[in-house]
Design a protein around this motif. Structure first.
Motif, PDB file in Angstrom:
ATOM      1  N   VAL A  40      -0.228 -37.271  22.646  1.00  0.00           N
ATOM      2  CA  VAL A  40      -0.838 -38.304  23.496  1.00  0.00           C
ATOM      3  C   VAL A  40      -1.755 -39.229  22.709  1.00  0.00           C
ATOM      4  O   VAL A  40      -2.382 -38.844  21.723  1.00  0.00           O
ATOM      5  N   SER A  41      -1.813 -40.484  23.202  1.00  0.00           N
ATOM      6  CA  SER A  41      -2.797 -41.468  22.730  1.00  0.00           C
ATOM      7  C   SER A  41      -4.048 -41.341  23.585  1.00  0.00           C
ATOM      8  O   SER A  41      -4.046 -40.647  24.593  1.00  0.00           O
ATOM      9  N   ALA A  42      -5.058 -42.101  23.225  1.00  0.00           N
ATOM     10  CA  ALA A  42      -6.252 -42.227  24.068  1.00  0.00           C
ATOM     11  C   ALA A  42      -5.900 -43.081  25.286  1.00  0.00           C
ATOM     12  O   ALA A  42      -4.923 -43.829  25.262  1.00  0.00           O
ATOM     13  N   MET A  43      -6.681 -42.964  26.359  1.00  0.00           N
ATOM     14  CA  MET A  43      -6.480 -43.844  27.517  1.00  0.00           C
ATOM     15  C   MET A  43      -6.569 -45.294  27.055  1.00  0.00           C
ATOM     16  O   MET A  43      -7.394 -45.619  26.197  1.00  0.00           O
ATOM     17  N   VAL A  46      -9.666 -47.367  25.482  1.00  0.00           N
ATOM     18  CA  VAL A  46     -10.734 -46.482  24.993  1.00  0.00           C
ATOM     19  C   VAL A  46     -10.954 -46.638  23.486  1.00  0.00           C
ATOM     20  O   VAL A  46     -12.091 -46.745  23.017  1.00  0.00           O
ATOM     21  N   THR A  47      -9.861 -46.669  22.717  1.00  0.00           N
ATOM     22  CA  THR A  47     -10.037 -46.804  21.265  1.00  0.00           C
ATOM     23  C   THR A  47     -10.741 -48.119  20.930  1.00  0.00           C
ATOM     24  O   THR A  47     -11.644 -48.148  20.088  1.00  0.00           O
ATOM     25  N   ASN A  48     -10.350 -49.195  21.635  1.00  0.00           N
ATOM     26  CA  ASN A  48     -11.016 -50.480  21.387  1.00  0.00           C
ATOM     27  C   ASN A  48     -12.511 -50.383  21.676  1.00  0.00           C
ATOM     28  O   ASN A  48     -13.335 -50.927  20.943  1.00  0.00           O
ATOM     29  N   GLY A  73     -11.050 -40.304  21.505  1.00  0.00           N
ATOM     30  CA  GLY A  73     -10.254 -40.729  22.665  1.00  0.00           C
ATOM     31  C   GLY A  73      -9.070 -39.803  22.900  1.00  0.00           C
ATOM     32  O   GLY A  73      -8.747 -39.449  24.045  1.00  0.00           O
ATOM     33  N   GLU A  74      -8.429 -39.389  21.830  1.00  0.00           N
ATOM     34  CA  GLU A  74      -7.246 -38.533  21.936  1.00  0.00           C
ATOM     35  C   GLU A  74      -7.632 -37.090  22.278  1.00  0.00           C
ATOM     36  O   GLU A  74      -6.851 -36.365  22.876  1.00  0.00           O
ATOM     37  N   GLN A  75      -8.825 -36.687  21.879  1.00  0.00           N
ATOM     38  CA  GLN A  75      -9.267 -35.324  22.227  1.00  0.00           C
ATOM     39  C   GLN A  75      -9.330 -35.179  23.747  1.00  0.00           C
ATOM     40  O   GLN A  75      -8.906 -34.168  24.316  1.00  0.00           O
ATOM     41  N   GLY A 135      -2.864 -37.303  19.340  1.00  0.00           N
ATOM     42  CA  GLY A 135      -2.288 -38.195  18.339  1.00  0.00           C
ATOM     43  C   GLY A 135      -3.366 -38.852  17.504  1.00  0.00           C
ATOM     44  O   GLY A 135      -4.565 -38.672  17.755  1.00  0.00           O
ATOM     45  N   PHE A 136      -2.953 -39.612  16.473  1.00  0.00           N
ATOM     46  CA  PHE A 136      -3.848 -40.545  15.777  1.00  0.00           C
ATOM     47  C   PHE A 136      -4.808 -39.867  14.807  1.00  0.00           C
ATOM     48  O   PHE A 136      -5.434 -40.511  14.003  1.00  0.00           O
ATOM     49  N   GLN A 137      -4.962 -38.525  14.895  1.00  0.00           N
ATOM     50  CA  GLN A 137      -6.020 -37.892  14.104  1.00  0.00           C
ATOM     51  C   GLN A 137      -5.516 -36.739  13.247  1.00  0.00           C
ATOM     52  O   GLN A 137      -4.511 -36.107  13.549  1.00  0.00           O
ATOM     53  N   GLY A 149      -4.859 -45.072  11.437  1.00  0.00           N
ATOM     54  CA  GLY A 149      -4.665 -46.509  11.610  1.00  0.00           C
ATOM     55  C   GLY A 149      -4.249 -46.793  13.041  1.00  0.00           C
ATOM     56  O   GLY A 149      -3.667 -45.938  13.705  1.00  0.00           O
ATOM     57  N   ARG A 150      -4.552 -48.025  13.512  1.00  0.00           N
ATOM     58  CA  ARG A 150      -4.288 -48.356  14.909  1.00  0.00           C
ATOM     59  C   ARG A 150      -2.812 -48.162  15.242  1.00  0.00           C
ATOM     60  O   ARG A 150      -1.940 -48.482  14.443  1.00  0.00           O
ATOM     61  N   GLY A 151      -2.575 -47.606  16.403  1.00  0.00           N
ATOM     62  CA  GLY A 151      -1.202 -47.309  16.810  1.00  0.00           C
ATOM     63  C   GLY A 151      -0.668 -46.026  16.194  1.00  0.00           C
ATOM     64  O   GLY A 151       0.521 -45.707  16.302  1.00  0.00           O
ATOM     65  N   GLY A 152      -1.561 -45.263  15.556  1.00  0.00           N
ATOM     66  CA  GLY A 152      -1.139 -44.116  14.744  1.00  0.00           C
ATOM     67  C   GLY A 152      -0.553 -42.925  15.490  1.00  0.00           C
ATOM     68  O   GLY A 152       0.036 -42.040  14.867  1.00  0.00           O
ATOM     69  N   SER A 153      -0.686 -42.892  16.813  1.00  0.00           N
ATOM     70  CA  SER A 153      -0.096 -41.764  17.539  1.00  0.00           C
ATOM     71  C   SER A 153       1.429 -41.734  17.397  1.00  0.00           C
ATOM     72  O   SER A 153       2.030 -40.664  17.480  1.00  0.00           O
ATOM     73  N   ASP A 154       2.024 -42.903  17.212  1.00  0.00           N
ATOM     74  CA  ASP A 154       3.480 -42.924  16.981  1.00  0.00           C
ATOM     75  C   ASP A 154       3.803 -42.124  15.723  1.00  0.00           C
ATOM     76  O   ASP A 154       4.776 -41.361  15.680  1.00  0.00           O
ATOM     77  N   THR A 155       2.981 -42.313  14.706  1.00  0.00           N
ATOM     78  CA  THR A 155       3.209 -41.611  13.440  1.00  0.00           C
ATOM     79  C   THR A 155       2.939 -40.117  13.594  1.00  0.00           C
ATOM     80  O   THR A 155       3.678 -39.291  13.049  1.00  0.00           O
TER      81      THR A 155
HETATM   82  N1  ASP Z   1      -5.469 -44.749  20.354  1.00  0.00           N
HETATM   83  C1  ASP Z   1      -5.073 -45.261  19.064  1.00  0.00           C
HETATM   84  C2  ASP Z   1      -5.076 -46.774  19.082  1.00  0.00           C
HETATM   85  O1  ASP Z   1      -5.335 -47.377  20.099  1.00  0.00           O
HETATM   86  C3  ASP Z   1      -3.780 -44.710  18.569  1.00  0.00           C
HETATM   87  C4  ASP Z   1      -2.586 -45.037  19.421  1.00  0.00           C
HETATM   88  O2  ASP Z   1      -2.722 -45.438  20.582  1.00  0.00           O
HETATM   89  O3  ASP Z   1      -1.454 -44.885  18.912  1.00  0.00           O
HETATM   90  O4  ASP Z   1      -4.857 -47.385  18.067  1.00  0.00           O
END
Ligand code: ASP
Ligand code: ADP
Ligand code: MG
Length: 405
Positions: A40-43, A46-48, A73-75, A135-137, A149-155
């Motif tokens: 999962v990503s953060a809501m 939230v990350t912003n 956020g991901e926790q 994710g992301f961490q 890095g931003r969007g890192g939950s995909d990775t």
């Molecule tokens: N929450 C993180 C972000 O906004 C990671 C993700 O959503 O993939 O960058």
């Protein structure tokens, strides 16, 4: 029966109802006889907000503390999703990056995954438990929390899929697949049933946020099958596949834009051997990624060097240029954050000519000035004023015949 990773982005876990919806979806897939791991990503938002807190305190912040803050956020969503699953009778538990452990290097804020120990997760999945991974961490070599890095939950999701030898990695998001361009700015964008890894990689790297670039890189290397699909509808998504699985190849398959760029021009620097190294060496030493570069003709022994960097790196880059003013010998520094990079991508470019020219003509016909150009084998990118972003993307979408009927 298959082993699947199901990754849910920020909008898919934006509130409790959506988290319940995610739990139902996971349960359906598990009930069908599959082993499932969730990422999962953060809501959304939230990350912003967390990044905003950090930047509100310091322009040049400690990247290790940035990670300590933004990883939270991901926790939250990992724990909440595990609870939502338990509430509908699914055995589930949350996993923070450090608990797995998901090990990374120490490049805080943009760390790379080095290893994931999948043994425990596999054993639990086989016993019917659903791991819900934040994710992301990850965790760095000095036991500090890192982010990817931003969007890192995909990775995170793709790396996990490789580590547990999953049959597929399903990326659930707020659109129902990969489109010819961002469907939020071009109503006539078309959904693609399949896209080649290489094209997806290139599109992601020039700004199509639907997948993080590294996730595609990793999927290509580890041969992970990715599907991008909606978490709100039951529709087939887009499969990321090898190029030879695509029968009808378009010359241009997608158009992407990025507003996350900034332009710097170093005016009248001495035109001498080593000047590029003097400018770009310190930037790369500080981890500032330079993208497009143009160096002008020189008539009087000086030249102008223009380049682009990520917009968030602008304060850092300015500080570095000031610090190295004497060794570079620059006289004036101009910075412009109001730029956008527009790119057209397609493997068909390898065998067709005139692709760049179609782009230049389409932009000219809308009166849009091109500031910098860069090309690769399957991509042409231009830098333009940010205010023309949407106009440019729509014009190019039409010019390359991509508009939906
Ligand atoms: N929450 C993180 C972000 O906004 C990671 C993700 O959503 O993939 O960058
Ligand atoms: P998530 O929070 O699920 O990770 P993102 O916001 O990171 O979602 O990515 C999905 C978004 O990517 C979509 O809402 C869409 O606006 C954007 N996007 C950009 N380019 C494309 C494209 N070519 N196809 C689909 N979506 C795209
Ligand atoms: Mg994303």
């Amino acid at each position: 029966m298959a082993r699947l990773v199901m990754k849910f982005g920020g909008t898919s876990v934006a509130d409790l109802d959506r988290i319940r919806n995610v739990a139902q979806r996971v349960k359906r897939v598990q009930d069908a006889g599959n082993e499932v791991a969730v990422v999962v990503s953060a809501m959304s938002g939230v990350t912003n907000q967390l990044v905003g807190y950090v930047q509100g305190l310091a322009a040049l912040y400690d990247a290790r503390e940035y990670d300590a803050v933004v990883a939270t956020g991901e926790q939250v969503t990992a724990g909440l999703t595990a609870i939502a699953l338990q509430e509908i009778g699914v055995d589930a538990r949350s996993w923070q990056g450090w608990q797995i452990p998901l090990r990374t290097d120490d490049a805080h804020g943009r760390a790379r995954i080095e290893s994931i120990d999948g043994t425990d997760l596999i054993a639990r999945m086989q016993a019917g438990q659903v791991p819900v991974v934040a994710g992301f961490q990850g965790i760095g070599p000095r036991n500090r929390i890192t982010t990817l890095g931003r969007g890192g939950s995909d990775t995170s999701a793709v790396a996990l899929a490789a580590a547990i030898r999953a049959d597929r990695c399903d990326i659930y998001t707020d659109v129902d697949g990969v489109y010819t361009t961002d469907p939020r700015i071009v109503a006539k964008a078309r959904k693609l049933d399949k896209i080649a890894y290489e094209e997806m990689l290139e599109l992601a790297s020039v700004g199509a946020k639907v997948l993080q670039t590294r996730s595609v890189e990793l999927a290509m290397k580890e041969r992970v099958r990715i599907q991008v699909l909606s978490s709100f509808a039951d529709l087939p998504g887009t499969l990321v596949v090898d190029e030879d699985e695509i029968v009808e190849k378009e010359i241009v398959s997608g158009i992407a834009y990025s507003r996350d760029e900034a332009k710097i021009t170093m005016r009248r620097v001495p035109d001498r051997p080593g000047i590029a190294a003097a400018i770009f060496g310190p930037l790369s030493g500080a981890g500032v990624n330079v993208d497009m570069i143009v160096q002008n003709m020189s008539a009087d022994g000086t030249t102008d060097m223009t380049f682009t960097i990520g917009r968030t790196d602008l304060p850092r880059a300015r500080a570095i240029m000031n610090e190295h003013r004497a060794s570079i010998g620059w006289t004036e520094m101009l910075t412009d954050p109001d730029v956008a990079k527009i790119s057209v991508v397609g493997v068909g470019m390898r065998s067709h000519t005139g692709v760049a020219n179609t782009m230049f003509s389409a932009l000219a016909s809308k009166g849009i000035n091109i500031q910098v150009i860069s090309t690769s084998e399957i991509k042409v990118s231009v830098l333009i004023g940010a205010e023309y972003t949407e106009l440019a993307v729509r014009a190019l979408h039409t010019a390359y015949g991509l508009d939906a009927a």
